[in-house]
Design a protein around this motif. Structure first.
Motif, PDB file in Angstrom:
ATOM      1  N   GLY A  13      42.584   4.873  19.303  1.00  0.00           N
ATOM      2  CA  GLY A  13      42.773   3.868  18.258  1.00  0.00           C
ATOM      3  C   GLY A  13      44.213   3.766  17.803  1.00  0.00           C
ATOM      4  N   ARG A  14      44.891   4.898  17.697  1.00  0.00           N
ATOM      5  CA  ARG A  14      46.293   4.874  17.280  1.00  0.00           C
ATOM      6  C   ARG A  14      47.148   4.144  18.308  1.00  0.00           C
ATOM      7  NH1 ARG A  14      49.451   7.513  13.764  1.00  0.00           N
ATOM      8  NH2 ARG A  14      47.699   8.780  13.057  1.00  0.00           N
ATOM      9  N   ARG A  15      46.878   4.365  19.594  1.00  0.00           N
ATOM     10  CA  ARG A  15      47.645   3.687  20.639  1.00  0.00           C
ATOM     11  C   ARG A  15      47.419   2.173  20.586  1.00  0.00           C
ATOM     12  NH1 ARG A  15      47.322   5.875  26.465  1.00  0.00           N
ATOM     13  NH2 ARG A  15      49.019   4.367  26.547  1.00  0.00           N
ATOM     14  N   VAL A  16      46.166   1.779  20.357  1.00  0.00           N
ATOM     15  CA  VAL A  16      45.872   0.350  20.244  1.00  0.00           C
ATOM     16  C   VAL A  16      46.585  -0.240  19.032  1.00  0.00           C
ATOM     17  CG1 VAL A  16      44.041  -1.343  19.848  1.00  0.00           C
ATOM     18  CG2 VAL A  16      43.661   0.530  21.460  1.00  0.00           C
ATOM     19  N   LEU A  17      46.545   0.476  17.924  1.00  0.00           N
ATOM     20  CA  LEU A  17      47.199  -0.001  16.700  1.00  0.00           C
ATOM     21  C   LEU A  17      48.702  -0.168  16.909  1.00  0.00           C
ATOM     22  CD1 LEU A  17      47.084  -0.638  13.630  1.00  0.00           C
ATOM     23  CD2 LEU A  17      47.460   1.799  13.239  1.00  0.00           C
ATOM     24  N   HIS A  18      49.338   0.819  17.532  1.00  0.00           N
ATOM     25  CA  HIS A  18      50.788   0.732  17.740  1.00  0.00           C
ATOM     26  C   HIS A  18      51.146  -0.442  18.648  1.00  0.00           C
ATOM     27  CE1 HIS A  18      51.780   5.170  16.563  1.00  0.00           C
ATOM     28  NE2 HIS A  18      51.268   4.466  15.580  1.00  0.00           N
ATOM     29  N   ARG A  19      50.344  -0.669  19.688  1.00  0.00           N
ATOM     30  CA  ARG A  19      50.619  -1.796  20.581  1.00  0.00           C
ATOM     31  C   ARG A  19      50.391  -3.121  19.858  1.00  0.00           C
ATOM     32  NH1 ARG A  19      53.718  -4.519  23.286  1.00  0.00           N
ATOM     33  NH2 ARG A  19      52.856  -5.870  24.922  1.00  0.00           N
ATOM     34  N   ALA A  20      49.372  -3.186  19.014  1.00  0.00           N
ATOM     35  CA  ALA A  20      49.104  -4.415  18.257  1.00  0.00           C
ATOM     36  C   ALA A  20      50.255  -4.731  17.314  1.00  0.00           C
ATOM     37  CB  ALA A  20      47.798  -4.264  17.481  1.00  0.00           C
ATOM     38  N   ARG A  21      50.854  -3.711  16.734  1.00  0.00           N
ATOM     39  CA  ARG A  21      52.006  -3.945  15.864  1.00  0.00           C
ATOM     40  C   ARG A  21      53.168  -4.546  16.640  1.00  0.00           C
ATOM     41  NH1 ARG A  21      51.495   1.803  12.586  1.00  0.00           N
ATOM     42  NH2 ARG A  21      50.145   1.044  10.898  1.00  0.00           N
ATOM     43  N   GLU A  22      53.312  -4.136  17.904  1.00  0.00           N
ATOM     44  CA  GLU A  22      54.361  -4.718  18.748  1.00  0.00           C
ATOM     45  C   GLU A  22      54.044  -6.170  19.092  1.00  0.00           C
ATOM     46  OE1 GLU A  22      55.549  -0.543  21.056  1.00  0.00           O
ATOM     47  OE2 GLU A  22      54.382  -2.095  22.078  1.00  0.00           O
ATOM     48  N   LEU A  23      52.775  -6.477  19.303  1.00  0.00           N
ATOM     49  CA  LEU A  23      52.369  -7.833  19.655  1.00  0.00           C
ATOM     50  C   LEU A  23      52.439  -8.789  18.469  1.00  0.00           C
ATOM     51  CD1 LEU A  23      49.249  -7.096  21.907  1.00  0.00           C
ATOM     52  CD2 LEU A  23      51.466  -7.968  22.663  1.00  0.00           C
ATOM     53  N   ALA A  24      52.247  -8.258  17.268  1.00  0.00           N
ATOM     54  CA  ALA A  24      52.232  -9.114  16.070  1.00  0.00           C
ATOM     55  C   ALA A  24      53.151  -8.533  15.011  1.00  0.00           C
ATOM     56  CB  ALA A  24      50.808  -9.239  15.541  1.00  0.00           C
ATOM     57  N   PRO A  25      54.478  -8.528  15.262  1.00  0.00           N
ATOM     58  CA  PRO A  25      55.403  -7.886  14.324  1.00  0.00           C
ATOM     59  C   PRO A  25      55.464  -8.568  12.962  1.00  0.00           C
ATOM     60  CG  PRO A  25      56.608  -9.126  15.993  1.00  0.00           C
ATOM     61  CD  PRO A  25      55.179  -9.109  16.426  1.00  0.00           C
ATOM     62  N   GLY A  26      55.003  -9.802  12.887  1.00  0.00           N
ATOM     63  CA  GLY A  26      55.051 -10.511  11.616  1.00  0.00           C
ATOM     64  C   GLY A  26      53.869 -10.231  10.711  1.00  0.00           C
ATOM     65  N   HIS A  27      52.941  -9.388  11.166  1.00  0.00           N
ATOM     66  CA  HIS A  27      51.746  -9.102  10.368  1.00  0.00           C
ATOM     67  C   HIS A  27      51.628  -7.599  10.134  1.00  0.00           C
ATOM     68  CE1 HIS A  27      50.348 -13.221  10.598  1.00  0.00           C
ATOM     69  NE2 HIS A  27      50.611 -13.201  11.887  1.00  0.00           N
ATOM     70  N   GLU A  28      51.048  -7.258   8.998  1.00  0.00           N
ATOM     71  CA  GLU A  28      50.939  -5.858   8.602  1.00  0.00           C
ATOM     72  C   GLU A  28      49.575  -5.300   8.999  1.00  0.00           C
ATOM     73  OE1 GLU A  28      52.226  -2.631   7.959  1.00  0.00           O
ATOM     74  OE2 GLU A  28      53.566  -3.946   6.825  1.00  0.00           O
ATOM     75  N   LEU A  29      49.582  -4.220   9.789  1.00  0.00           N
ATOM     76  CA  LEU A  29      48.365  -3.503  10.131  1.00  0.00           C
ATOM     77  C   LEU A  29      48.464  -2.125   9.500  1.00  0.00           C
ATOM     78  CD1 LEU A  29      49.175  -5.270  12.969  1.00  0.00           C
ATOM     79  CD2 LEU A  29      46.898  -4.428  13.534  1.00  0.00           C
ATOM     80  N   MET A  30      47.572  -1.844   8.560  1.00  0.00           N
ATOM     81  CA  MET A  30      47.623  -0.607   7.787  1.00  0.00           C
ATOM     82  C   MET A  30      46.552   0.356   8.274  1.00  0.00           C
ATOM     83  SD  MET A  30      50.043  -1.094   5.529  1.00  0.00           S
ATOM     84  CE  MET A  30      49.701   0.204   4.343  1.00  0.00           C
ATOM     85  N   ALA A  31      46.949   1.587   8.604  1.00  0.00           N
ATOM     86  CA  ALA A  31      45.998   2.586   9.082  1.00  0.00           C
ATOM     87  C   ALA A  31      45.267   3.237   7.916  1.00  0.00           C
ATOM     88  CB  ALA A  31      46.720   3.646   9.897  1.00  0.00           C
ATOM     89  N   ARG A  32      43.989   3.506   8.145  1.00  0.00           N
ATOM     90  CA  ARG A  32      43.153   4.272   7.223  1.00  0.00           C
ATOM     91  C   ARG A  32      42.442   5.351   8.028  1.00  0.00           C
ATOM     92  NH1 ARG A  32      45.914   1.789   4.354  1.00  0.00           N
ATOM     93  NH2 ARG A  32      45.416   0.555   2.506  1.00  0.00           N
ATOM     94  N   TYR A  33      41.871   6.356   7.344  1.00  0.00           N
ATOM     95  CA  TYR A  33      41.220   7.471   8.029  1.00  0.00           C
ATOM     96  C   TYR A  33      39.895   7.785   7.339  1.00  0.00           C
ATOM     97  CZ  TYR A  33      45.988   7.818   9.727  1.00  0.00           C
ATOM     98  OH  TYR A  33      47.211   7.522  10.271  1.00  0.00           O
ATOM     99  N   GLU A  34      38.834   7.073   7.765  1.00  0.00           N
ATOM    100  CA  GLU A  34      37.521   7.225   7.132  1.00  0.00           C
ATOM    101  C   GLU A  34      36.671   8.301   7.806  1.00  0.00           C
ATOM    102  OE1 GLU A  34      36.511   5.825   4.326  1.00  0.00           O
ATOM    103  OE2 GLU A  34      38.453   4.844   4.175  1.00  0.00           O
ATOM    104  N   SER A  35      37.038   8.708   9.034  1.00  0.00           N
ATOM    105  CA  SER A  35      36.353   9.793   9.734  1.00  0.00           C
ATOM    106  C   SER A  35      34.903   9.469  10.047  1.00  0.00           C
ATOM    107  CB  SER A  35      36.417  11.098   8.922  1.00  0.00           C
ATOM    108  OG  SER A  35      35.780  12.144   9.629  1.00  0.00           O
ATOM    109  N   GLY A  36      34.692   8.676  11.086  1.00  0.00           N
ATOM    110  CA  GLY A  36      33.345   8.370  11.547  1.00  0.00           C
ATOM    111  C   GLY A  36      33.038   6.896  11.438  1.00  0.00           C
ATOM    112  N   LEU A  37      32.433   6.329  12.492  1.00  0.00           N
ATOM    113  CA  LEU A  37      32.206   4.891  12.485  1.00  0.00           C
ATOM    114  C   LEU A  37      31.143   4.474  11.479  1.00  0.00           C
ATOM    115  CD1 LEU A  37      32.878   2.143  13.615  1.00  0.00           C
ATOM    116  CD2 LEU A  37      31.204   2.523  15.430  1.00  0.00           C
ATOM    117  N   THR A  38      30.092   5.267  11.296  1.00  0.00           N
ATOM    118  CA  THR A  38      29.079   4.884  10.317  1.00  0.00           C
ATOM    119  C   THR A  38      29.684   4.792   8.919  1.00  0.00           C
ATOM    120  OG1 THR A  38      27.240   5.811  11.600  1.00  0.00           O
ATOM    121  CG2 THR A  38      26.899   5.551   9.233  1.00  0.00           C
ATOM    122  N   GLY A  39      30.510   5.784   8.568  1.00  0.00           N
ATOM    123  CA  GLY A  39      31.175   5.733   7.276  1.00  0.00           C
ATOM    124  C   GLY A  39      32.096   4.539   7.165  1.00  0.00           C
TER     125      GLY A  39
END
Length: 332
Positions: free
Chosen positions: A105-131
């Motif tokens: 997920g972190r790798r995807v997020l970092h690449r997305a930031r490169e693809l869309a530098p004009g938009h803000e993608l903020m990371a969160r850490y909820e620990s688990g998809l159900t949560g």
């Protein structure tokens, strides 16, 4: 009906209260005072000439007019967000990565930031998809990563997903474990072992269910529930105290006094999807999906190795999720 267009702010106030059914929680989610939120809802009711909520000292419920407004409000706000995004005014996209570290997920997020530098993608850490899924449906998160097929059907009904990767599963062993010197661990060699896989953690039942499917075929015991450990230090302490091996994936960070070994015979896979709320439209979400597609194509993330194992429900979900072309206009 009002003679003038309804203010999107009032519709957002209505929608948030409708989703929370609680004015205090809705106000906290919108970062406004409860009094101001109540005032906005009352103004919308005056504009529409209809009561939208039944308010008592015990609960808040939608009236029939409120139920009727709900889908229209969602469509109007989605269109409003699209309009703002088209002119570079999209709000930040909140993306859950489950945990810190060198994750997919972190790798995807970092690449997305490169693809869309004009938009803000903020990371969160909820620990688990159900949560994370409950937070996504409540509007407090926008997207997360995890095992989509393992979610409860009532959660999946409000979500979409994009298959990202088959991650090879691994086992985290204490250094003193008899199998720790091996380069890889055949599943039959764990027969009779007790392995921790998050049992009892309300945020990760989709992961525990995957482990149960895998363990049942190899006479491996699922470790009983433990106190929920918050933070790496507490998790390390609890794992050291129990001495149980831990089911993980290959890029899981090792803990002090442990070794991480890939599982084989068969090779068990953990299916990973990007998951978001249905009807969410945001240029940064498009960038995330394009980043996942790009990385998957170049690194073979969705190619299953020979002799691999995955539950049939996951096989179906990973082959039937929405797709996004690799090529196309890059989000602004």
């Amino acid at each position: 009906m009002p003679a003038a267009p309804t203010d999107p702010r009032l519709l957002r106030a209505f929608l948030t209260v409708a989703e929370e059914l609680h004015f205090t929680r809705a106000a906290a989610r919108l970062h406004v005072a409860q009094q101001a939120l109540s005032r906005d809802v009352r103004r919308l009711e005056r504009d529409l000439g209809a009561d939208l909520f039944v308010r008592t000292t015990r609960q808040v419920t939608l009236t029939p007019d409120g139920e009727r407004l709900l889908p229209h409000a969602r469509r109007v706000l989605a269109a409003h967000d699209d309009l703002l995004a088209a002119f570079g005014q999209a709000r930040p996209l909140l993306v859950d990565l489950n945990s810190p570290g060198p994750t997919t997920g972190r790798r995807v997020l970092h690449r997305a930031r490169e693809l869309a530098p004009g938009h803000e993608l903020m990371a969160r850490y909820e620990s688990g998809l159900t949560g994370a899924a409950t937070e996504i449906l409540a509007g407090r998160l926008d997207a997360s990563f995890g095992r989509y097929a393992g979610l409860d059907p009532t959660l999946r009904a409000g979500l979409d997903h994009h298959p990202v990767r088959y991650e090879q599963m691994a086992i985290l062993l204490p250094e003193a474990h008899p199998l720790s010197s091996r380069e890889s661990i055949a599943l039959p060699s764990l027969s009779g072992e007790t392995v921790y896989a998050g049992a009892g953690n309300p945020r990760t039942p989709e992961w525990t269910a995957l482990a149960e499917d895998l363990f049942s075929a190899h006479s491996i015991h699922l470790a009983p529930p433990l106190p929920l450990a918050v933070g790496d230090e507490e998790f390390e302490r609890i794992m050291a105290k129990t001495g149980h091996p831990v089911l993980a994936v290959q890029n899981f960070p090792t803990l002090p006094g442990t070794v991480l070994r890939p599982l084989i015979s068969p090779i068990p896979l953990s299916p990973l999807s990007l998951v978001w709320r249905k009807h969410l439209s945001h240029p940064a979400l498009t960038a995330l999906r394009r980043a996942a597609t790009e990385l998957g194509e170049t690194e073979g993330w969705l190619r299953r190795p020979p002799g691999s194992w995955i539950p049939s429900a996951d096989e179906e979900a990973m082959s039937g999720g929405p797709t996004l072309p690799l090529r196309g206009p890059t989000p602004r």
